[in-house]
Design a protein around this motif. Structure first.
Motif, PDB file in Angstrom:
ATOM      1  N   LEU A 226       0.852  -1.184   0.000  1.00 52.92           N
ATOM      2  CA  LEU A 226       0.000   0.000   0.000  1.00 52.92           C
ATOM      3  C   LEU A 226       0.889   1.236   0.000  1.00 52.92           C
ATOM      4  O   LEU A 226       1.896   1.278   0.708  1.00 52.92           O
ATOM      5  CB  LEU A 226      -0.880  -0.020   1.256  1.00 52.92           C
ATOM      6  N   TYR A 228       0.407   5.313   0.473  1.00 46.39           N
ATOM      7  CA  TYR A 228      -0.460   6.454   0.766  1.00 46.39           C
ATOM      8  C   TYR A 228       0.082   7.701   0.072  1.00 46.39           C
ATOM      9  O   TYR A 228       1.247   8.057   0.233  1.00 46.39           O
ATOM     10  CB  TYR A 228      -0.517   6.715   2.273  1.00 46.39           C
ATOM     11  N   TYR A 231      -2.485  11.539   3.705  1.00 45.05           N
ATOM     12  CA  TYR A 231      -2.579  10.850   4.993  1.00 45.05           C
ATOM     13  C   TYR A 231      -2.500  11.858   6.123  1.00 45.05           C
ATOM     14  O   TYR A 231      -2.202  13.042   5.923  1.00 45.05           O
ATOM     15  CB  TYR A 231      -1.435   9.834   5.152  1.00 45.05           C
ATOM     16  N   THR A 253      -6.831   8.543   7.336  1.00 44.77           N
ATOM     17  CA  THR A 253      -7.484   8.997   6.102  1.00 44.77           C
ATOM     18  C   THR A 253      -7.238   8.047   4.929  1.00 44.77           C
ATOM     19  O   THR A 253      -6.225   7.344   4.873  1.00 44.77           O
ATOM     20  CB  THR A 253      -7.122  10.436   5.662  1.00 44.77           C
ATOM     21  N   THR A 254      -8.201   8.053   4.030  1.00 46.28           N
ATOM     22  CA  THR A 254      -8.135   7.225   2.818  1.00 46.28           C
ATOM     23  C   THR A 254      -8.431   8.085   1.596  1.00 46.28           C
ATOM     24  O   THR A 254      -9.027   7.624   0.633  1.00 46.28           O
ATOM     25  CB  THR A 254      -9.155   6.071   2.905  1.00 46.28           C
ATOM     26  N   TYR A 257      -4.744   6.573  -2.169  1.00 50.36           N
ATOM     27  CA  TYR A 257      -3.717   5.555  -1.945  1.00 50.36           C
ATOM     28  C   TYR A 257      -3.635   4.635  -3.156  1.00 50.36           C
ATOM     29  O   TYR A 257      -4.601   4.480  -3.914  1.00 50.36           O
ATOM     30  CB  TYR A 257      -3.997   4.739  -0.673  1.00 50.36           C
ATOM     31  N   ASP A 278     -10.200   3.652   7.688  1.00 48.12           N
ATOM     32  CA  ASP A 278      -8.803   4.093   7.727  1.00 48.12           C
ATOM     33  C   ASP A 278      -8.108   3.583   8.986  1.00 48.12           C
ATOM     34  O   ASP A 278      -6.940   3.193   8.956  1.00 48.12           O
ATOM     35  CB  ASP A 278      -8.698   5.615   7.609  1.00 48.12           C
ATOM     36  N   ALA A 292       2.927  -0.750   4.473  1.00 52.44           N
ATOM     37  CA  ALA A 292       2.449   0.512   3.915  1.00 52.44           C
ATOM     38  C   ALA A 292       3.561   1.549   3.920  1.00 52.44           C
ATOM     39  O   ALA A 292       4.344   1.640   4.869  1.00 52.44           O
ATOM     40  CB  ALA A 292       1.245   1.024   4.701  1.00 52.44           C
ATOM     41  N   CYS A 294       4.446   5.833   2.686  1.00 56.08           N
ATOM     42  CA  CYS A 294       3.838   7.141   2.444  1.00 56.08           C
ATOM     43  C   CYS A 294       4.753   7.986   1.571  1.00 56.08           C
ATOM     44  O   CYS A 294       5.972   8.010   1.785  1.00 56.08           O
ATOM     45  CB  CYS A 294       3.585   7.888   3.755  1.00 56.08           C
ATOM     46  N   LYS A 298       3.092  14.993   1.131  1.00 56.55           N
ATOM     47  CA  LYS A 298       1.816  14.503   0.626  1.00 56.55           C
ATOM     48  C   LYS A 298       1.557  15.110  -0.748  1.00 56.55           C
ATOM     49  O   LYS A 298       1.811  16.292  -0.968  1.00 56.55           O
ATOM     50  CB  LYS A 298       0.680  14.912   1.571  1.00 56.55           C
ATOM     51  N   SER A 360     -11.598   9.310   9.978  1.00 58.42           N
ATOM     52  CA  SER A 360     -11.593   9.075   8.547  1.00 58.42           C
ATOM     53  C   SER A 360     -12.080  10.283   7.783  1.00 58.42           C
ATOM     54  O   SER A 360     -12.934  11.028   8.235  1.00 58.42           O
ATOM     55  CB  SER A 360     -12.496   7.876   8.233  1.00 58.42           C
TER      56      SER A 360
END
Length: 365
Positions: A226, A228, A231, A253-254, A257, A278, A292, A294, A298, A360
Motif C-alpha cells: 500500500l 499512501y 494521509y 485517512t483514505t 492511496y 482508515d 504501507a 507514504c 503529501k 476518517s
C-alpha cells in the motif's frame, strides 16, 4: 599481376566501395622505383561531392553517422500517469463532488485516465455485517492518538478514553465503498500484479503530483502492499527509504492511496471491517499484516478542511460530550495564528497541508 578487374578500395567520403580508376590502376602496377614519365601535370582532383553538391566535411558531424543521433528522452512522470489505473469513489447523489474532483485531476494530472466508482450510500443501502461491523472499540485508535499527541507536543493525554461506539451509517458506507474498490483492483488486474489508485472525490492533487510520485515509485521496496499519497500521521515513521518515501506504522485517512492486488486480497480475507476503514487499515499495518509506505510530502490533499462539506458523521467526533474541548488538530490546539498551525485547514489547490485529523476523511454517508 593485376586481374581483369581492378581491386576495389574504400571510398572514405561515401562509405561505399567502388573500382579503381584507370590512373590509380596504372599507378598500382608500376614497378617500385620507376620514375614518372614526363608530361603535363594533371590538375588536383577535387574532393568527391554528394548529389546535393555538399562536401562531406560540410555535413554537421552529429548527422554523419546513425550512432550519434540522440535518442528522445522519455518523460518518466508522464509515463507513470498513463499507466496508472485510477478510480474515484463518489456517491450517486453527489455529482457536484465528482465534477470538482475531475476538474482538479485534469488540471494537475494531465494524462491520468480515471473512472468513477459508485460509492455505497450508508443511509440507503443495506450493508452486511459480514463485511462491515455495526460497532467498534476505540482502544487501538486512542493509543495512537496519544502517540500523536506526544509527538506533536500537546498536553491533552487525559482527554482520550477508550469506548465502544456504534459505527455511523456514513462510516459503514465508507468502508463498503473501499471494499468495492479492493474487489475492483483484483478483478481488473487479472493475473497481473497491477496496482490501482483509489481516490475519494474530495482529492486535490498537488502541482508536483506526477514528478514526486515517479520518484517515490522508483525507490519503492518490492514488499510494498500500500502506498499512501495523502494521509494524517500518527506515529513516527518506521524508516526513511528515500527523500520522497517513508515506511508508515499508523496513519489516518483514505483520501488517496495506491493498492496492489496482494494487499487487496489480504484485506478482503480479513473482513469484516470493524473500525472506521482508515483506522482498520492502519491497524493491519501496525501489526505487520500489510506493508504501507507514504509519499513525502503529501501529494494528495483534501479539497476542504476536515469535516467541511462532508456527508458523513464520525462516530468518535463528539464521544466526549457535546461540550467537549478535545483538541485533535494543530489549529484547535495551538490556535489558528500559532506558527505550528500555519498552513493547516483547507487544502485548496497549491496549499500545504500538515493537518492531523483523527478520524476518517470518507464522505460516503
Amino acid at each position: 599481376k593485376v586481374g581483369d578487374e581492378p581491386a576495389p578500395r574504400a571510398c572514405a567520403a561515401r562509405g561505399a566501395v567502388r573500382p579503381l580508376g584507370v590512373r590509380q590502376a596504372a599507378k598500382a602496377t608500376k614497378p617500385k622505383g620507376q620514375k614518372r614519365s614526363p608530361g603535363k601535370r594533371s590538375p588536383k582532383r577535387s574532393p568527391w561531392r554528394r548529389p546535393d553538391g555538399r562536401r562531406p566535411d560540410a555535413i554537421p558531424r552529429p548527422l554523419r553517422t546513425r550512432r550519434t543521433v540522440a535518442i528522445p528522452r522519455v518523460d518518466v512522470a508522464k509515463t507513470v500517469l498513463l499507466n496508472l489505473r485510477t478510480v474515484v469513489v463518489n456517491l450517486d447523489r453527489r455529482p457536484d463532488r465528482m465534477e470538482g474532483c475531475a476538474t482538479r485531476l485534469r488540471a494537475r494530472c494531465p494524462g491520468l485516465t480515471f473512472a468513477r466508482l459508485s460509492a455505497t450510500d450508508g443511509r440507503a443501502t443495506p450493508i452486511s455485517a459480514s463485511e462491515v461491523a455495526m460497532s467498534w472499540h476505540t482502544s487501538r485508535n486512542v493509543r495512537y492518538q496519544k502517540i500523536r499527541s506526544m509527538r506533536k507536543g500537546w498536553d491533552d493525554l487525559d482527554t482520550y478514553h477508550e469506548r465502544t461506539l456504534p459505527l455511523s451509517p456514513g462510516e459503514r458506507g465508507c468502508a463498503s465503498s473501499h471494499i468495492h474498490a479492493w474487489r475492483h483492483c483484483l478483478e481488473s488486474a487479472g493475473a497481473a500484479e497491477r496496482p490501482l489508485l483509489v481516490l475519494e472525490d474530495d482529492a486535490a492533487p498537488t502541482a508536483e503530483f506526477a514528478q514526486v510520485l515517479a520518484r517515490a515509485l522508483a525507490s519503492l521496496p518490492s514488499d510494498a502492499n500500500l502506498l499512501y499519497l495523502g494521509y494524517s500521521q500518527a506515529a513516527d515513521w518506521r524508516r526513511q527509504v528515500s527523500a520522497e518515501l517513508v515506511e508508515a506504522e499508523y496513519v489516518w485517512t483514505t483520501v488517496g492511496y495506491i493498492i496492489w492486488p496482494s494487499c487487496a486480497r489480504a484485506l478482503l480475507d480479513r473482513l469484516p471491517v470493524n473500525e472506521p476503514v482508515d483506522n482498520w487499515m492502519a491497524g493491519l499495518c501496525a501489526q505487520g499484516t500489510i506493508k504501507a509506505y507514504c509519499v513525502r510530502p503529501k501529494i494528495v490533499l483534501q479539497a476542504d478542511a476536515w469535516n467541511v462539506n462532508s456527508d458523513v458523521a464520525h462516530s468518535d467526533e463528539h464521544y466526549w460530550g457535546p461540550c467537549s474541548d478535545i483538541r485533535h488538530s494543530d489549529v484547535l490546539y495551538w490556535g489558528p495564528d500559532h506558527p505550528e498551525a500555519r498552513g493547516v485547514g483547507g487544502c485548496l489547490l497549491g496549499a500545504d497541508d500538515d493537518s492531523d485529523s483523527e478520524a476518517s476523511a470518507c464522505e460516503f454517508a
